[in-house]
Structure formats: structure tokens, C-alpha cells
Design an enzyme around this catalytic site. Structure first.
Site, PDB file in Angstrom:
ATOM      1  N   HIS A  32       0.860  -1.177   0.000  1.00 63.05           N
ATOM      2  CA  HIS A  32       0.000   0.000   0.000  1.00 63.05           C
ATOM      3  C   HIS A  32       0.899   1.231   0.000  1.00 63.05           C
ATOM      4  CE1 HIS A  32      -2.860   2.965   1.616  1.00 63.05           C
ATOM      5  NE2 HIS A  32      -3.843   2.129   1.329  1.00 63.05           N
TER       6      HIS A  32
ATOM      7  N   CYS B 163      -4.744   2.313  -3.802  1.00 59.17           N
ATOM      8  CA  CYS B 163      -3.463   2.761  -3.216  1.00 59.17           C
ATOM      9  C   CYS B 163      -2.361   1.737  -3.428  1.00 59.17           C
ATOM     10  CB  CYS B 163      -3.613   3.074  -1.730  1.00 59.17           C
ATOM     11  SG  CYS B 163      -4.652   4.521  -1.399  1.00 59.17           S
TER      12      CYS B 163
ATOM     13  N   GLN C 207      -5.135  -5.052   6.975  1.00 59.68           N
ATOM     14  CA  GLN C 207      -6.117  -5.969   6.407  1.00 59.68           C
ATOM     15  C   GLN C 207      -6.125  -7.329   7.089  1.00 59.68           C
ATOM     16  OE1 GLN C 207      -8.321  -4.976   4.317  1.00 59.68           O
ATOM     17  NE2 GLN C 207      -7.433  -3.027   3.640  1.00 59.68           N
TER      18      GLN C 207
ATOM     19  N   ASP D 243       2.572  -4.297   8.094  1.00 60.51           N
ATOM     20  CA  ASP D 243       1.333  -3.550   7.846  1.00 60.51           C
ATOM     21  C   ASP D 243       0.185  -4.541   7.989  1.00 60.51           C
ATOM     22  OD1 ASP D 243      -0.898  -2.316   6.851  1.00 60.51           O
ATOM     23  OD2 ASP D 243      -0.044  -1.815   4.902  1.00 60.51           O
TER      24      ASP D 243
ATOM     25  N   LYS E 243     -10.819   0.256  10.076  1.00 60.47           N
ATOM     26  CA  LYS E 243     -11.001  -0.992   9.337  1.00 60.47           C
ATOM     27  C   LYS E 243     -11.402  -2.144  10.255  1.00 60.47           C
ATOM     28  CE  LYS E 243      -7.540   0.292   5.839  1.00 60.47           C
ATOM     29  NZ  LYS E 243      -8.450   0.595   4.720  1.00 60.47           N
TER      30      LYS E 243
END
Length: 419
Positions: free
Chosen positions: A127, A373, A207, A204, A230
């Protein structure tokens, strides 16, 4: 005797999400844009309202009752996040505005120690939030960026990673779950290999944290970042996890109130963790509501969420696979849908994803269209943009059916125009 369908997880909890029970363009809303942001349950919404109605006050600085209550709730949220990802200490959780700020914190603070020729390994599917801060750091320090490519199945190529890493590598920063491909990177193996070469590891987890159990001690990452919006929490709140000794060695990112111990006209000393990295008045209500979101997810059980979403994912991919014009990206779901995240990025022949999304919106179906992104990844795949349907535990098979029917109609509509 009439047989009734066994209630799914979504059936049991959908009433907790008021926003889902509305019509868009005259049709019942089918919200399939969860990778961009999740919806919020009543517990989170009520927590926000309770703060502002009952104990709105600044934290850490007052001895009166409202300030003490706000401080207790704010710090309790930190405890909840620490337990949620199995951090070794509550001091390892730093509240930030979002994952982007958390990554920038590491890049500007720890990253200032890098020198010309030091190497940072990323992947081609990062991302922009886990790419641009390192580009800026490389420009400032002379560090070199290297990129792991994808396997034939469009997953993180562990063998290519092994060929890139060296004793010059100071950092490996990679996405846990791709927001476009949906692949799940082998972060535990990545961390072990990186540490063998003396490199630090940043994950990261935007998600992954909302969709599966996360154990930072088992992964053995040095930093991990996530965004609250999220994971059923409000916007404007996220967190950075960092190992205690590493965070203690890092200089402050922002200066101001709260992050200090003593201030003089010509110098200052800084507060202990985590406050050293939380300058100024924080997003108090949002942090407390993040704690409520963690309570909500924990009550359902992250194992249960992952298992249910895996079933939905397998069904989504099965239905998409029956439409000849559809090209999907990322690995196929494995047994029972496991092995990938609950999303599908796809193209539909010559139909532009934005046009597709616009037509689906008329049917009440919300999906994402664009580069998500991940422009470098789309260039790597040889495409400009994709459409993306992303699921959460409050989605149903029936909603997927509505999406598929609307998608087929949209493709037929544009087919008639192109012909």
C-alpha cells in the site's frame, strides 16, 4: 414440519449495525467495501456518545472526576489493544491517527539512524502508506529500496526475498494481507529470516487485524501497525505496536504537550513509553471506542470471524468464476476458503472498473474501483485499475448473490453498448 436455515454469524449480529439496514437508490444496501473501511456496531457508536455526553474531558492532566474517568477509559483501551494482539506490555501500544502515521513515526524516528547504502526491503504489492515513507527516508539518508516480487500464484515470493536480503538489510517492511490480491504473507518466516541478518521487521496489518487472530509475539515482528476504522472502530485512530526496547531507543516523533517529563527553556526530557510518542491531546473518544471495537470483535472470536469469512470468500470466488468476462487477481481460495483474505479484485473485459462500480451502485451494491493505493502493483500486473468486492463478518451469501446478479446485468449492459 418446516425446516429453518441455521443462523449464520452474520444473521446473529447484523442488527448491531444500523447503517446496513437502509436503501441506496431504492435498493437494500449491500456493502462490499470493507477493505476501505468497516461499519461500526452499536457498542462502538454508543461508546462515542457516552464519552461526549457523560465524561468528556482531557486525559492525564486533571485530578477532577471527569478527567480521571476519561483517563481510565483511554488507558483501558490501550490494555485491550495490547491483549488483542498479545503484546508483551501495554507500553508497546502507541495510539496514532492511523496506520500511515504509525509507519511515518517509525520512518522518521528509527529511520534517522540509516546511512547511505543501507537497504530496505519492501514488496511490489505494498500500500502507498508502506511505500512512500520509505521512499522519503531513502531520499534523506541514501538508503536503497529493494522489492520482493510475486509468485506465479500472485503471492509474496519467499524465495525471491531470500535472494534479496543481506547483511546490508536494515529493515523489512511488508504487508500482512494485500488489500488488492488478498494473499496472506508468511510474516513469521519473513521475520525469522530478517532477524538472522540483523534486520528489523515492520508489518502492515491493516487488512489482517480485523479478520484473523494476530499474535505479535508469535510473529516476532519489531513493529506492527493497524487502523481502527477498518476494525469496526471510528476514523482518526490507529496504533503502532513496537517491541519495548526498540521503542525506548527511538527519539520522539512529534514534540508538544504530554510527551515530556521536564521542560526547560533550552531543553527537555521525555516521558516514558508510550506517552513519548503521543504528543498533544489525543483522539480520546476514538481511542476509547477502539477499545469497545476490540471488545466486540473479541466477544465474537477472531477464529470464528476468520472461519466464517473464509466460507464467504470461497462462495464469492466460486460465483465470480462462473462469469466468463471476469478476471480475478490473487491466489485462489484453498480448502474451505482458507489461505486468502475475504476480498476479490477483478476486471470485466473492456468495462472500466469505475463504470462498473457506478452501475452496481444503482443496484444498491457498494464496491471499490481504482488502484486501491497500490499503483505499483497494478503496473506490475499490467493493468490500470481493478474493481474490488471486500467482505466482512456481517455480510451474507444472499448479499453476494445480489452482487453477482447486478454484476452480470452490468456486464450485459456494457456488452450491448460495445457491440
Amino acid at each position: 414440519m418446516t425446516l429453518t436455515r441455521e443462523k449464520t454469524l452474520a444473521d446473529r449480529i447484523r442488527s448491531d449495525f444500523p447503517i446496513l439496514h437502509q436503501k441506496v437508490n431504492g435498493k437494500p444496501l449491500v456493502y462490499l467495501d470493507n477493505a476501505a473501511t468497516s461499519q461500526k456496531p452499536l457498542l462502538v457508536l454508543n461508546t462515542l456518545r457516552d464519552y461526549y455526553e457523560q465524561y468528556n474531558s482531557n486525559v492525564h492532566r486533571g485530578v477532577h472526576t471527569l478527567s480521571a474517568k476519561a483517563t481510565d477509559a483511554y488507558e483501558a483501551a490501550r490494555d485491550k489493544v495490547a491483549a488483542f494482539i498479545n503484546a508483551a506490555s501495554r507500553q508497546e501500544i502507541v495510539f496514532t491517527r492511523n496506520a500511515s502515521e504509525a509507519i511515518n513515526l517509525v520512518a522518521y524516528s528509527w529511520g534517522s539512524s540509516l546511512q547511505t547504502g543501507d537497504e530496505i526491503i519492501l514488496s511490489v504489492m505494498e500500500h502507498h502508506s508502506n511505500l512512500i515513507p520509505w521512499q522519503l527516508l531513502a531520499q534523506r539518508t541514501g538508503a536503497v529500496l529493494k522489492f520482493v516480487e510475486l509468485t506465479a500464484e500472485q503471492e509474496f515470493d519467499l524465495e525471491h526475498f531470500k535472494s534479496l536480503i543481506s547483511d546490508k538489510t536494515k529493515l523489512v517492511a511488508t504487508v500482512h494481507v494485500s488489500n488488492t490480491l488478498g494473499c496472506i504473507s508468511p510474516v513469521k518466516e519473513i521475520a525469522a529470516i530478517a532477524h538472522e541478518h540483523g534486520a528489523k521487521v515492520l508489518i502492515d496489518a491493516c487488512q489482517s487485524v480485523p479478520h484473523m487472530p494476530i499474535d505479535v509475539q508469535q510473529i516476532d515482528c519489531d513493529w506492527l501497525v493497524a487502523s481502527g476504522h477498518k476494525m469496526c472502530a471510528p476514523t482518526g485512530i490507529g496504533f503502532l505496536y513496537g517491541k519495548l526496547d526498540i521503542l525506548r531507543s527511538m527519539s520522539p516523533f512529534l514534540g508538544g504537550g504530554e510527551m515530556i517529563a521536564d521542560v526547560f527553556l533550552d531543553h527537555a526530557t521525555y516521558a516514558d513509553l508510550p506517552h513519548k510518542f503521543e504528543a498533544g491531546t489525543p483522539a480520546i473518544a476514538e481511542a476509547i471506542a477502539l477499545g469497545a471495537a476490540v471488545d466486540y470483535l473479541s466477544a465474537i472470536g477472531m477464529d470464528n470471524i476468520y472461519a466464517y469469512e473464509a466460507e464467504l470468500t470461497a462462495y464469492l470466488w466460486e460465483q465470480l468464476g462462473q462469469i466468463s468476462e471476469i478476471q480475478t487477481y490473487g491466489p485462489q481460495p484453498k480448502v474451505a476458503g482458507l489461505g486468502r483474505a475475504a476480498l476479490a479484485a477483478f476486471t470485466a473485459g473492456d468495462v472500466h472498473p469505475h463504470d462498473l462500480s457506478t452501475i452496481l451502485d444503482q443496484a444498491g451494491v457498494a464496491i471499490r474501483a481504482g488502484h486501491h493505493c497500490t499503483q505499483p502493483l497494478h503496473r506490475h500486473l499490467g493493468i490500470q485499475s481493478t474493481a474490488r468486492a471486500s467482505l466482512s463478518f456481517y455480510n451474507t451469501r444472499q448479499e453476494i448473490d445480489v452482487f453477482i446478479a447486478a454484476l452480470k446485468e452490468a456486464i450485459e449492459f456494457f456488452g450491448s453498448i460495445f457491440s
